[in-house]
Each structure stands twice: as C-alpha cells, then as structure tokens.
Scaffold this motif. Sequence first.
Motif, short mmCIF file in Angstrom:
data_model
loop_
_atom_site.label_atom_id
_atom_site.label_comp_id
_atom_site.label_asym_id
_atom_site.label_seq_id
_atom_site.Cartn_x
_atom_site.Cartn_y
_atom_site.Cartn_z
N ARG A 41 0.90 7.69 11.02
CA ARG A 41 -0.36 7.20 10.92
C ARG A 41 -0.26 5.91 11.81
O ARG A 41 -1.61 5.34 11.93
CB ARG A 41 -0.53 6.67 9.28
CG ARG A 41 -0.62 7.82 8.42
CD ARG A 41 -1.82 8.75 8.76
NE ARG A 41 -3.07 7.94 8.57
CZ ARG A 41 -4.33 8.52 8.83
NH1 ARG A 41 -4.54 9.34 9.56
NH2 ARG A 41 -5.24 7.51 8.49
N ARG A 81 2.18 4.87 0.69
CA ARG A 81 1.98 5.94 2.06
C ARG A 81 2.35 7.14 1.49
O ARG A 81 3.63 7.19 0.84
CB ARG A 81 2.82 5.23 3.13
CG ARG A 81 2.55 3.94 3.59
CD ARG A 81 3.54 3.56 4.64
NE ARG A 81 3.32 4.16 5.97
CZ ARG A 81 2.66 3.95 6.70
NH1 ARG A 81 2.01 3.24 6.77
NH2 ARG A 81 2.36 4.69 7.97
N PRO A 91 -7.65 10.64 6.16
CA PRO A 91 -6.67 10.37 4.90
C PRO A 91 -6.05 9.00 4.88
O PRO A 91 -6.12 8.18 5.90
CB PRO A 91 -5.46 11.36 5.05
CG PRO A 91 -6.13 12.34 5.94
CD PRO A 91 -7.07 11.90 6.97
N GLY A 92 -5.75 8.47 3.68
CA GLY A 92 -5.11 7.29 3.62
C GLY A 92 -3.75 6.95 4.44
O GLY A 92 -3.30 7.76 5.08
N PRO A 93 -3.01 5.92 4.24
CA PRO A 93 -1.80 5.68 4.85
C PRO A 93 -0.62 6.73 4.62
O PRO A 93 -0.63 7.49 3.51
CB PRO A 93 -1.41 4.47 4.26
CG PRO A 93 -2.65 3.76 3.61
CD PRO A 93 -3.34 4.78 3.36
N HIS A 151 0.28 13.72 4.01
CA HIS A 151 -1.20 14.21 3.89
C HIS A 151 -1.26 15.51 4.61
O HIS A 151 -1.08 15.54 5.72
CB HIS A 151 -2.33 13.30 4.30
CG HIS A 151 -2.46 12.03 3.75
ND1 HIS A 151 -3.02 11.91 2.39
CD2 HIS A 151 -1.79 10.91 3.68
CE1 HIS A 151 -3.13 10.66 2.05
NE2 HIS A 151 -2.32 9.89 2.86
N MET A 189 0.85 -1.27 -0.09
CA MET A 189 -0.05 0.01 0.02
C MET A 189 0.82 1.43 -0.17
O MET A 189 1.74 1.38 0.87
CB MET A 189 -0.88 -0.13 1.34
CG MET A 189 -1.85 1.08 1.13
SD MET A 189 -3.09 0.98 2.73
CE MET A 189 -3.80 -0.55 2.14
N HIS A 197 -0.34 15.12 -0.29
CA HIS A 197 -1.67 15.20 -0.93
C HIS A 197 -2.38 16.43 0.02
O HIS A 197 -2.46 16.20 1.29
CB HIS A 197 -2.41 13.81 -0.67
CG HIS A 197 -3.82 13.75 -1.30
ND1 HIS A 197 -3.91 13.74 -2.64
CD2 HIS A 197 -5.01 13.99 -0.85
CE1 HIS A 197 -5.20 13.51 -2.97
NE2 HIS A 197 -5.82 13.79 -1.82
#
Length: 209
Positions: free
Chosen positions: A144, A3, A95-97, A6, A1, A54
């Motif tokens: 995270r 990373r 947010p994601g990883p 963010h 995944m 991001h």
Amino acid sequence: MVRRNHLIVFAREPRIGRVKRRLGAEIGSVAATFWYRRQLANLLRRLNGAEPWHRHLFVTPGTARAKPIWPQGWTRHAQESGDLGARMRLALAAPGPGPVVLIGSDIPDIKPHHIRAAFRALGRADMVLGPARDGGYWLIGMRRRRKPPPFGPVRWSGPHAMADTVEGFGPHNKVVLLETLADVDVVGDLTVARFRTPGQRLHARADGA
C-alpha cells in the motif's frame, strides 16, 4: 490505523451474451455463460473462508452490484469506466491501509494458497504478479505504500501484457512472480485449466432485468 490484507476479485454479471464471448463463439453463448457462472461461484466460495483478508468484489456493469446474485461475505463495488488498466488502477487504490491483491474470475485453478502466497510475497517485494500462459497475468498485488502503476502503455490481451506492466512499474522495485496458471478464453483452454468442483448457485440472466 489498522492495516489489513485486501483481496479484490474482478467479475462480470453472468448474463448470456455478456461474458466469455470468444468461448461462446465456439461452444455457444448459453454454454459459455453457464461455464462462467459456475466458475465464478466456485471461485468466490473457495475464497470466502476464514482467511485473514478483507474481500472486495468489483463487478460490471455497475448496476449489477445491488442484485441478489452475489454471495455473502464480499464488499461489493462497481467497476469504474475505462479500459482494463484504468479500472484496475482505481480498484487497487480503493481499499484501506494494507497490501492489496487483485485477481480475475476466469482462472479455474486459483486456490486460497495462491492468495496466501501473494500476500507473503508482498512482505518482501513491492509488487507480485501471477503469470498467465498467454503472456498476461491472473493476479497483481501491491504494497500500500506504492501507488498503482499507470498501466498506460500496457498491450492488453496479448503476449506482452505482463512485461509491459513490470516495465511501467519502474526499474527500482522488486517484483515477485507466482505460479503460472491458465485463464479460459477459448475452448482449447478448457483442456489446460482443471475445473471439477461443484459450486453454489449464481444465476445467469438472459433478459435485461
């Protein structure tokens, strides 16, 4: 995944009477709204470059998310209901990883190098905070692998906000502090915070549209 870093910016729709009310009580709501509109546009422009993060814009009220007033390059979200701590906790978990950093939108001196410094600090720490002159903080960032702190006992809008946040995060976590900056709540803060750069248009609204 994958990373990614963010960046989250908390922002209000710049409508007259809805933003910077303490400042507006001193200089008038129209002038306070114009200041915030210009400040927000400048901040988003400065942070909208080719940096390796991001960009997330969490706006209130939530209905403002779909309005065509926001610049391109930002993923827009509605802030959830609740006090500041509840809204920040949900945003930090969204947010994601990857490491996540959250900032306010009324600190004129925030530059890209402050955000880069925050993400670098998260390479060696569990939490990073940017102290504000009034005892609060203009930035909070987390790795995270950590859950956002509960923010339950934090005394917001006072001299204990940062200390309460650190205490709530727990004693066994490493916290790095960044440069102290000033947010703008009252007219006296304008003499401390430097605001010189012209910005792009971000429309203030006086009506209910």
